[in-house]
Design an enzyme around this catalytic site. Structure first.
Site: not given
Length: 635
Positions: A116, A200, A235, A297
């Site tokens: 990430k 973040e 999530h 994907r």
């Protein structure tokens, strides 16, 4: 064009790929573990190869076995589906090195988006907006804590190699940062073998917006518009839709342009998804939407994009992998209507979403929507893999039409004895907030108690069941199983030779309940079919299953013969025997525990006495009416 394809996956995505491949005239090869020897994807493929024991780490995650299976069967290409090895760059390279076609992006593209922090740095360089935060190499706790303060609380700690909701912690106060960091790193190293994290800014009104992108080997990249995946639990996506509610043309153009830039920045080939997080506190705005990550994907929710664009993304994958250019230019793609997808899982929301495994003795899915599934009735939900039963997809001219269609479909799901989340999905779809399009990723968590409270049958169903069971009890010789009788009774609710009204004692999921029987107990429109299994009947209503049985006046909840014999009230398995022959027992004492219809049912002594005979053995299967214990009265 590829002529033969091995699918390195299982379940519904393997079946989905097989369907398109067959339509294109492509021969398919399935792989399977011990647990999947009789699975639907194995039955549907042209050929199938066994690759190992049931645990995925010994079968579906062993790249060498999959490549060997492809070479042995003459397959030209390998399609990874999603999950398992689909985003493993080393596996993709091994497929290519073996002289096979990899149906997916280049290994370098997978690596570029795999971490990430590195992905965000690349996006910044490409002019793609990213969430404010810290991506630095200094991973010392003090530096991370200091950067969190600069970003401003609340913050989100994310494992750089994370995914699927793992390795993520929200922190609301600096005093909690150290403990949250340690917890996040422990989970990250356990799941991904990497303790590095990034920081973040936590968005307080977050919506999850993602864009479907597609690239070919000729340098062309297009987007197929956005999806909204904000309805999530821990999530994990629950319901997805396309397009995103509240998205105006200018904001759509901005986010989709950013997604194309992101794909071009890594020379992307094939199907991919650029995920963004939006601050929806003031609606969707271009300056409040930031890049989160890229999934290299095909996504689970790709059917909603197919429904609004009229394109088959698996066909696109196979054509691009064969070297063809993209089937459509950007100006040839447009949005038609609205689509939604609900993920039907074998789990019980009322018990904390615990998985429900076992045989699908009865499975009926709606027949007027698109269904993507990897199981059929009498298949087995295995404990080894993700317990998804199906994806139910609706399409309508408007968002409300798509919601209502999907809600009806979820309420029509029938599954027994395996439990499902169908009724939970229906409750979500019926919420006024969702219909208004104002939910965020925290919506389910905020309303979890209301959404997951144990469903109860409607009064109409209880009255119908009482009438139904009382009829059978009063008329044991009546032809209640005949189609003509069942149809007549279902339509008109009549009973022959029975008093106009009476009280009936029922066991509703083995909980006692008294119901008054009326003259015309008519099951309402929400109820569908019933399955009679000995003394119990399963009724389906609004996506839930209710096991209802007659509760005899003795209070023992089991058949008791005049001579003191305890009879099995329904077919089942003995899981406990509390007494032995010759034992003295007291009225109400537990004798035997029977597991039937996935529930435990205790049989007790009807009076004080002695165990004269015992025919129950732990683990033994018994039929309805079998004598399990005989109690003799004390003289």
């Amino acid at each position: 064009m590829i002529e033969s394809l091995l699918i390195a996956n299982r379940g519904e995505i393997a079946c989905r790929i097989i369907r398109t491949a067959r339509a294109m005239g492509v021969r398919t090869v399935a792989v399977y573990s011990d647990a999947d020897a009789k699975a639907l994807h194995v039955r549907q493929a042209d050929e199938a190869v066994h690759i190992g024991p049931s645990p995925a780490r010994e079968s579906y995650l062993v790249g060498e076995k999959i490549i060997a299976a492809a070479l042995a069967t003459g397959a030209e290409a390998i399609h990874p589906g999603y999950g398992f090895l689909s985003e493993n760059a080393d596996f993709a390279q091994s497929v290519i090195d073996a002289g096979l076609i990899w149906v997916g992006p280049n290994p370098d593209s997978i690596r570029a988006m795999g971490l990430k922090d590195a992905a965000k740095e690349r996006m910044i360089a490409a002019g793609v907006p990213v969430t404010p935060g810290y991506l630095g190499a200094d991973q010392s706790p003090d530096r991370l804590a200091a950067e969190a303060t600069v970003v401003g609380y609340p913050v989100l700690i994310k494992a750089v190699a994370g995914g699927g909701g793992k390795g993520m912690r929200r922190v609301d106060d600096a005093a909690d940062f150290a403990d949250a960091l340690q917890s996040c790193q422990r989970e990250a190293v356990s799941s991904f073998g990497n303790t590095d994290v990034l920081i973040e800014k936590y968005i307080l009104s977050p919506r999850h917006i993602e864009v479907q992108v597609f690239g070919d080997k000729h340098g062309n990249v297009v987007h197929l518009f956005e999806r909204d995946c904000s309805l999530q639990r821990r999530h994990q996506k629950v319901i997805e839709e396309a397009p995103a509610p509240g998205m105006d043309d200018a904001t759509r153009a901005s986010i989709c342009d950013a997604a194309v830039k992101a794909a071009k920045a890594v020379d992307y080939v094939g199907a991919g998804t650029i995920e963004f997080i939006a601050d929806a506190s003031e609606g969707l705005r271009a300056d409040r939407i930031w890049f989160m990550e890229m999934n290299t994907r095909l996504q689970v929710e790709h059917p909603v994009t197919e429904e609004i664009t009229g394109q088959d993304l698996v066909e696109w994958q196979l054509r691009v992998a064969s070297g063809e250019p993209l089937p459509k230019r950007q100006d040839e793609l447009s949005i038609d209507g609205w689509a939604m997808e609900a993920r039907l899982y074998a789990e019980n929301p009322a018990t904390g979403f615990l998985p429900s495994t076992g045989p699908l003795d009865h499975l009926a899915l709606p027949d007027h929507q698109r269904i993507e599934t990897g199981v059929a009735e009498r298949d087995v939900i295995s404990p080894f893999y993700d317990p998804m039963i199906a994806k139910i997809v609706s399409h309508g001219d408007t968002r409300i039409a798509a919601i209502e269609d999907l809600s009806i479909a979820c309420k029509q799901v029938e599954c027994e004895p395996v439990k499902t989340n169908a009724w939970f999905l229906a409750r979500l779809l019926d919420r006024s907030e969702f219909k208004a399009g104002i939910v965020t990723t925290g919506f389910i968590g905020e309303h979890i108690d209301d959404l997951c409270s144990q469903p109860r049958p409607s009064n109409a169903l209880l009255q119908y069941a009482a009438d139904d069971i009382a009829f059978v009890d009063d008329n044991m010789s009546a032809p209640w199983g005949s189609p003509i009788f069942e149809l007549t009774k279902a339509r008109f609710g009549f009973r022959l030779n029975a008093s106009p009204r009476r009280d009936v004692s029922l066991l509703v999921d083995f909980v006692p309940e008294s119901v008054e029987v009326g003259d015309h107990a008519i099951w309402n429109d929400r109820a569908r079919t019933s399955i009679r299994d000995g003394a119990a009947t399963t009724y389906f209503e609004d996506g839930a299953a209710f096991v209802i049985a007659f509760r005899r006046a003795s209070g023992a909840a089991a058949g008791i013969a005049a001579d003191g014999s305890i009879l099995s009230p329904m077919p089942g398995r003995i899981i406990a025997v509390e007494v032995a022959e010759g034992d003295a027992v007291a009225k109400g004492q537990k004798l035997v525990t029977l597991e039937a219809m996935k529930m435990e049912h205790s049989l007790v002594a009807p009076f004080d006495g002695t165990v004269e005979a015992l025919n129950a053995v732990v683990g033994g299967q018994v039929s309805e009416g079998a004598t399990l214990v005989k109690i003799g009265k004390l003289e």
